[in-house]
Scaffold this active site. Sequence first.
Site, PDB file in Angstrom:
ATOM      1  N   VAL A 175      -2.312   4.161  11.786  1.00  0.00           N
ATOM      2  CA  VAL A 175      -3.314   5.120  11.314  1.00  0.00           C
ATOM      3  C   VAL A 175      -3.678   6.107  12.419  1.00  0.00           C
ATOM      4  O   VAL A 175      -4.067   5.705  13.520  1.00  0.00           O
ATOM      5  CB  VAL A 175      -4.583   4.379  10.827  1.00  0.00           C
ATOM      6  N   CYS A 176      -3.588   7.392  12.116  1.00  0.00           N
ATOM      7  CA  CYS A 176      -3.907   8.443  13.083  1.00  0.00           C
ATOM      8  C   CYS A 176      -5.327   8.300  13.634  1.00  0.00           C
ATOM      9  O   CYS A 176      -5.556   8.465  14.832  1.00  0.00           O
ATOM     10  CB  CYS A 176      -3.741   9.809  12.419  1.00  0.00           C
ATOM     11  N   PHE A 177      -6.279   7.971  12.758  1.00  0.00           N
ATOM     12  CA  PHE A 177      -7.685   7.982  13.158  1.00  0.00           C
ATOM     13  C   PHE A 177      -8.110   6.718  13.914  1.00  0.00           C
ATOM     14  O   PHE A 177      -9.279   6.557  14.231  1.00  0.00           O
ATOM     15  CB  PHE A 177      -8.575   8.220  11.941  1.00  0.00           C
TER      16      PHE A 177
END
Length: 297
Positions: A164-166
């Site tokens: 996940v990027c975040f």
Amino acid sequence: KQALIWLYSQTYVITTSEYRFGANMRQWRLINDCPTTGAHNMAVDDAILTAVARGDAPPTLRFYDWSPPCLSLGYAQKSADADLTRLAAAGWDVVRRPTGGRAILHIDELTYSVAVPEDHPLASGGIVDSYRRISAALLAGLQRLGAQVDARPREGSLRGAGPVCFEIASHYEITVNGRKLVGSAQVRRRGGMLQHGAIPLAGDVARICDVLVYPDEAQREAARAQVRSRAITVEEALGGHAPTWQQAAQALAEAFADVLDIELVPGTLSDAERQRAARLEQEVYTAPLDARPIARS
């Protein structure tokens, strides 16, 4: 005139000459786009990059949205990270970005993209240098909305980070009390630079875990808890008030104009850009996830 940019407890003084080649280079195109599919959004960003790099279009700032919601994977991310069965059940799209990074679920958000020629002052130096300059405008825009935001060089390695990027902030990405608010990625090719990024306005930042592959439900739930602890929406940053997409786009556009000392002129795609985007959408961005989105010139 100078733009004072506060990053990492320092003041970076950037003169307008850093961003100008001449009077016409101060004029950028501003595109506020209607919500559309993930494949079309990526094709449009790609077509703009080519046009700007060739000198057929001015530097461009684009704001857009996604319909239906869409999971995007980074250019080199494993396609096996996406749970296609769950995505289909939710009615959500999936697309591979031309830029790197990790997965983002594009829902209840404002997405921005910046395209400039590679010899433009905004793109000078390395990727981190241009990230810092663009982050200055993003910071100012989010501050206009009332958010207490920060942007710093990354400490430590990304090795071992999840899909996940975040989950983790890269260099000069925007955070609120250490929690990531903006996820950005950049690519340089064909003489141009494209940076785009997601700004979640509202909703549950952990919804992305519903459409990624995990060994079991216990690990999915653990991933949800981790994302919620490391990411934040504008609504939460503002204490429960979510700006509209239009309010966020206006605040960011004003900040880009002020911080970069540019004139934003509302515009649309050229006929050539539309034609190229339509071809890219069919030939590149609707391709299976295992295919990398490399567009021909």
